[in-house]
Write a protein that holds these residues in place. Sequence first.
Motif, PDB file in Angstrom:
ATOM      1  N   ALA A   1       0.821  -1.213   0.000  1.00  0.00           N
ATOM      2  CA  ALA A   1       0.000   0.000   0.000  1.00  0.00           C
ATOM      3  C   ALA A   1       0.858   1.267   0.000  1.00  0.00           C
ATOM      4  CB  ALA A   1      -0.933  -0.004   1.203  1.00  0.00           C
ATOM      5  N   GLY A   2       2.149   1.117   0.242  1.00  0.00           N
ATOM      6  CA  GLY A   2       3.055   2.257   0.194  1.00  0.00           C
ATOM      7  C   GLY A   2       3.017   3.149   1.425  1.00  0.00           C
ATOM      8  N   ILE A   3       2.733   2.567   2.601  1.00  0.00           N
ATOM      9  CA  ILE A   3       2.727   3.392   3.815  1.00  0.00           C
ATOM     10  C   ILE A   3       3.979   3.124   4.639  1.00  0.00           C
ATOM     11  CG2 ILE A   3       0.208   3.425   3.877  1.00  0.00           C
ATOM     12  CD1 ILE A   3       0.472   1.657   6.449  1.00  0.00           C
ATOM     13  N   THR A   4       4.355   4.106   5.443  1.00  0.00           N
ATOM     14  CA  THR A   4       5.491   3.995   6.336  1.00  0.00           C
ATOM     15  C   THR A   4       5.046   3.350   7.637  1.00  0.00           C
ATOM     16  OG1 THR A   4       6.421   6.023   5.419  1.00  0.00           O
ATOM     17  CG2 THR A   4       7.244   5.335   7.572  1.00  0.00           C
ATOM     18  N   LEU A   5       5.815   2.379   8.115  1.00  0.00           N
ATOM     19  CA  LEU A   5       5.525   1.754   9.406  1.00  0.00           C
ATOM     20  C   LEU A   5       6.490   2.277  10.455  1.00  0.00           C
ATOM     21  CD1 LEU A   5       4.875  -1.999   8.509  1.00  0.00           C
ATOM     22  CD2 LEU A   5       3.219  -0.258   9.162  1.00  0.00           C
ATOM     23  N   HIS A   6       5.967   2.560  11.634  1.00  0.00           N
ATOM     24  CA  HIS A   6       6.773   3.007  12.772  1.00  0.00           C
ATOM     25  C   HIS A   6       6.929   1.850  13.743  1.00  0.00           C
ATOM     26  CE1 HIS A   6       6.601   7.373  11.850  1.00  0.00           C
ATOM     27  NE2 HIS A   6       5.493   7.011  11.227  1.00  0.00           N
ATOM     28  N   ASP A   7       8.052   1.835  14.480  1.00  0.00           N
ATOM     29  CA  ASP A   7       8.292   0.781  15.462  1.00  0.00           C
ATOM     30  C   ASP A   7       7.393   0.912  16.676  1.00  0.00           C
ATOM     31  OD1 ASP A   7      10.295  -0.405  13.921  1.00  0.00           O
ATOM     32  OD2 ASP A   7      11.842   0.882  14.780  1.00  0.00           O
ATOM     33  N   ALA A   8       7.022   2.145  17.008  1.00  0.00           N
ATOM     34  CA  ALA A   8       6.189   2.385  18.190  1.00  0.00           C
ATOM     35  C   ALA A   8       5.219   3.527  17.906  1.00  0.00           C
ATOM     36  CB  ALA A   8       7.064   2.751  19.389  1.00  0.00           C
ATOM     37  N   PHE A   9       4.131   3.536  18.651  1.00  0.00           N
ATOM     38  CA  PHE A   9       3.169   4.631  18.541  1.00  0.00           C
ATOM     39  C   PHE A   9       3.647   5.716  19.502  1.00  0.00           C
ATOM     40  CE2 PHE A   9      -0.800   6.911  18.570  1.00  0.00           C
ATOM     41  CZ  PHE A   9      -1.308   6.670  17.306  1.00  0.00           C
ATOM     42  N   ASP A  10       4.717   6.372  19.116  1.00  0.00           N
ATOM     43  CA  ASP A  10       5.363   7.354  19.977  1.00  0.00           C
ATOM     44  C   ASP A  10       4.878   8.762  19.678  1.00  0.00           C
ATOM     45  OD1 ASP A  10       6.499   7.788  17.522  1.00  0.00           O
ATOM     46  OD2 ASP A  10       8.531   7.281  18.118  1.00  0.00           O
ATOM     47  N   GLY A  11       5.534   9.734  20.254  1.00  0.00           N
ATOM     48  CA  GLY A  11       5.133  11.130  20.111  1.00  0.00           C
ATOM     49  C   GLY A  11       5.048  11.607  18.682  1.00  0.00           C
ATOM     50  N   GLU A  12       6.000  11.183  17.846  1.00  0.00           N
ATOM     51  CA  GLU A  12       6.026  11.629  16.446  1.00  0.00           C
ATOM     52  C   GLU A  12       4.756  11.210  15.700  1.00  0.00           C
ATOM     53  OE1 GLU A  12       8.404  10.506  12.359  1.00  0.00           O
ATOM     54  OE2 GLU A  12       9.431  10.209  14.262  1.00  0.00           O
ATOM     55  N   LEU A  13       4.335   9.972  15.877  1.00  0.00           N
ATOM     56  CA  LEU A  13       3.135   9.485  15.212  1.00  0.00           C
ATOM     57  C   LEU A  13       1.878   9.969  15.929  1.00  0.00           C
ATOM     58  CD1 LEU A  13       1.980   7.771  12.919  1.00  0.00           C
ATOM     59  CD2 LEU A  13       2.175   5.773  14.417  1.00  0.00           C
ATOM     60  N   ALA A  14       1.913   9.965  17.254  1.00  0.00           N
ATOM     61  CA  ALA A  14       0.735  10.359  18.037  1.00  0.00           C
ATOM     62  C   ALA A  14       0.350  11.817  17.820  1.00  0.00           C
ATOM     63  CB  ALA A  14       0.987  10.105  19.519  1.00  0.00           C
ATOM     64  N   GLU A  15       1.323  12.683  17.592  1.00  0.00           N
ATOM     65  CA  GLU A  15       0.987  14.101  17.407  1.00  0.00           C
ATOM     66  C   GLU A  15       0.283  14.362  16.081  1.00  0.00           C
ATOM     67  OE1 GLU A  15       4.689  16.644  15.617  1.00  0.00           O
ATOM     68  OE2 GLU A  15       4.822  16.080  17.703  1.00  0.00           O
ATOM     69  N   LYS A  16       0.326  13.402  15.168  1.00  0.00           N
ATOM     70  CA  LYS A  16      -0.365  13.541  13.887  1.00  0.00           C
ATOM     71  C   LYS A  16      -1.841  13.181  13.975  1.00  0.00           C
ATOM     72  CE  LYS A  16       3.839  12.670  11.332  1.00  0.00           C
ATOM     73  NZ  LYS A  16       4.540  11.852  10.358  1.00  0.00           N
ATOM     74  N   VAL A  17      -2.252  12.542  15.072  1.00  0.00           N
ATOM     75  CA  VAL A  17      -3.645  12.123  15.257  1.00  0.00           C
ATOM     76  C   VAL A  17      -4.479  13.316  15.702  1.00  0.00           C
ATOM     77  CG1 VAL A  17      -5.194  10.650  16.588  1.00  0.00           C
ATOM     78  CG2 VAL A  17      -2.986   9.774  15.863  1.00  0.00           C
ATOM     79  N   HIS A  18      -5.599  13.524  15.028  1.00  0.00           N
ATOM     80  CA  HIS A  18      -6.534  14.576  15.408  1.00  0.00           C
ATOM     81  C   HIS A  18      -7.779  13.912  15.967  1.00  0.00           C
ATOM     82  CE1 HIS A  18      -4.376  17.896  13.450  1.00  0.00           C
ATOM     83  NE2 HIS A  18      -3.962  16.939  12.632  1.00  0.00           N
ATOM     84  N   THR A  19      -8.087  14.206  17.224  1.00  0.00           N
ATOM     85  CA  THR A  19      -9.295  13.661  17.822  1.00  0.00           C
ATOM     86  C   THR A  19     -10.409  14.689  17.726  1.00  0.00           C
ATOM     87  OG1 THR A  19      -8.548  14.413  19.989  1.00  0.00           O
ATOM     88  CG2 THR A  19      -8.093  12.126  19.423  1.00  0.00           C
ATOM     89  N   GLY A  20     -11.595  14.191  17.515  1.00  0.00           N
ATOM     90  CA  GLY A  20     -12.747  15.065  17.359  1.00  0.00           C
ATOM     91  C   GLY A  20     -13.639  15.038  18.585  1.00  0.00           C
ATOM     92  N   PRO A  21     -14.783  15.704  18.499  1.00  0.00           N
ATOM     93  CA  PRO A  21     -15.718  15.762  19.621  1.00  0.00           C
ATOM     94  C   PRO A  21     -16.185  14.385  20.088  1.00  0.00           C
ATOM     95  CG  PRO A  21     -16.356  17.312  17.906  1.00  0.00           C
ATOM     96  CD  PRO A  21     -15.234  16.501  17.379  1.00  0.00           C
ATOM     97  N   TYR A  22     -16.349  13.464  19.144  1.00  0.00           N
ATOM     98  CA  TYR A  22     -16.808  12.128  19.520  1.00  0.00           C
ATOM     99  C   TYR A  22     -15.816  11.456  20.475  1.00  0.00           C
ATOM    100  CZ  TYR A  22     -17.845   7.180  19.363  1.00  0.00           C
ATOM    101  OH  TYR A  22     -18.107   5.887  19.726  1.00  0.00           O
ATOM    102  N   GLU A  23     -14.532  11.475  20.104  1.00  0.00           N
ATOM    103  CA  GLU A  23     -13.521  10.837  20.955  1.00  0.00           C
ATOM    104  C   GLU A  23     -13.445  11.508  22.322  1.00  0.00           C
ATOM    105  OE1 GLU A  23     -12.869  11.725  17.765  1.00  0.00           O
ATOM    106  OE2 GLU A  23     -12.470   9.811  16.775  1.00  0.00           O
ATOM    107  N   TRP A  24     -13.492  12.839  22.340  1.00  0.00           N
ATOM    108  CA  TRP A  24     -13.405  13.549  23.612  1.00  0.00           C
ATOM    109  C   TRP A  24     -14.613  13.240  24.496  1.00  0.00           C
ATOM    110  CZ3 TRP A  24      -9.114  15.183  25.502  1.00  0.00           C
ATOM    111  CH2 TRP A  24      -8.089  15.573  24.662  1.00  0.00           C
ATOM    112  N   SER A  25     -15.809  13.164  23.912  1.00  0.00           N
ATOM    113  CA  SER A  25     -16.991  12.869  24.731  1.00  0.00           C
ATOM    114  C   SER A  25     -16.950  11.433  25.244  1.00  0.00           C
ATOM    115  CB  SER A  25     -18.280  13.125  23.945  1.00  0.00           C
ATOM    116  OG  SER A  25     -18.407  12.212  22.878  1.00  0.00           O
ATOM    117  N   ARG A  26     -16.448  10.510  24.429  1.00  0.00           N
ATOM    118  CA  ARG A  26     -16.317   9.116  24.880  1.00  0.00           C
ATOM    119  C   ARG A  26     -15.328   9.021  26.035  1.00  0.00           C
ATOM    120  NH1 ARG A  26     -18.979   4.883  24.654  1.00  0.00           N
ATOM    121  NH2 ARG A  26     -17.192   3.585  24.310  1.00  0.00           N
ATOM    122  N   MET A  27     -14.184   9.685  25.900  1.00  0.00           N
ATOM    123  CA  MET A  27     -13.188   9.627  26.967  1.00  0.00           C
ATOM    124  C   MET A  27     -13.727  10.269  28.241  1.00  0.00           C
ATOM    125  SD  MET A  27      -9.537  10.328  25.075  1.00  0.00           S
ATOM    126  CE  MET A  27     -10.041  11.593  23.913  1.00  0.00           C
TER     127      MET A  27
END
Length: 139
Positions: free
Chosen positions: A102-128
């Motif tokens: 598929a041509g995607i980059t794999l990371h060894d860990a879900f660390d800060g570099e990858l985690a900071e790219k995630v955008h959470t929306g209202p749904y995730e915040w209300s669930r948490m």
Amino acid sequence: MADTQQADDEPTTPSTASGAPATGGNTGSGGGGPLGGREARRTARVAKRISAFAAAHGGGAEGQIAYLGQRGVRLVLVAADGTWGDVVAPSRALAERAAERAGITLHDAFDGELAEKVHTGPYEWSRMAGIQLGGAGAS
């Protein structure tokens, strides 16, 4: 019986008069040697899901593989637009082949570099918040 074959199947192994394969052949178990037809189709199916996710969310994605146990592995995907999702695969090797296809980059860990790219929306915040405050998501 007619000799038919699906378009995504690999060519069949020639057989002897008894109907047994002429050579050992690959049973598709994922062992050494070339991929069996079943493993190749699984890899293609997972790669297609990864590519579809990436295309639907900005055209690119990155991922990280997490072990699930007997079920297999979970490939967590983070798209170019920050949307995240996942795909479950039966083995790490299959997930790695699908990610490469598929041509995607794999990371060894879900660390800060990858985690900071995630955008959470209202749904995730209300669930948490709901789980932490005893809301609808609380057990």
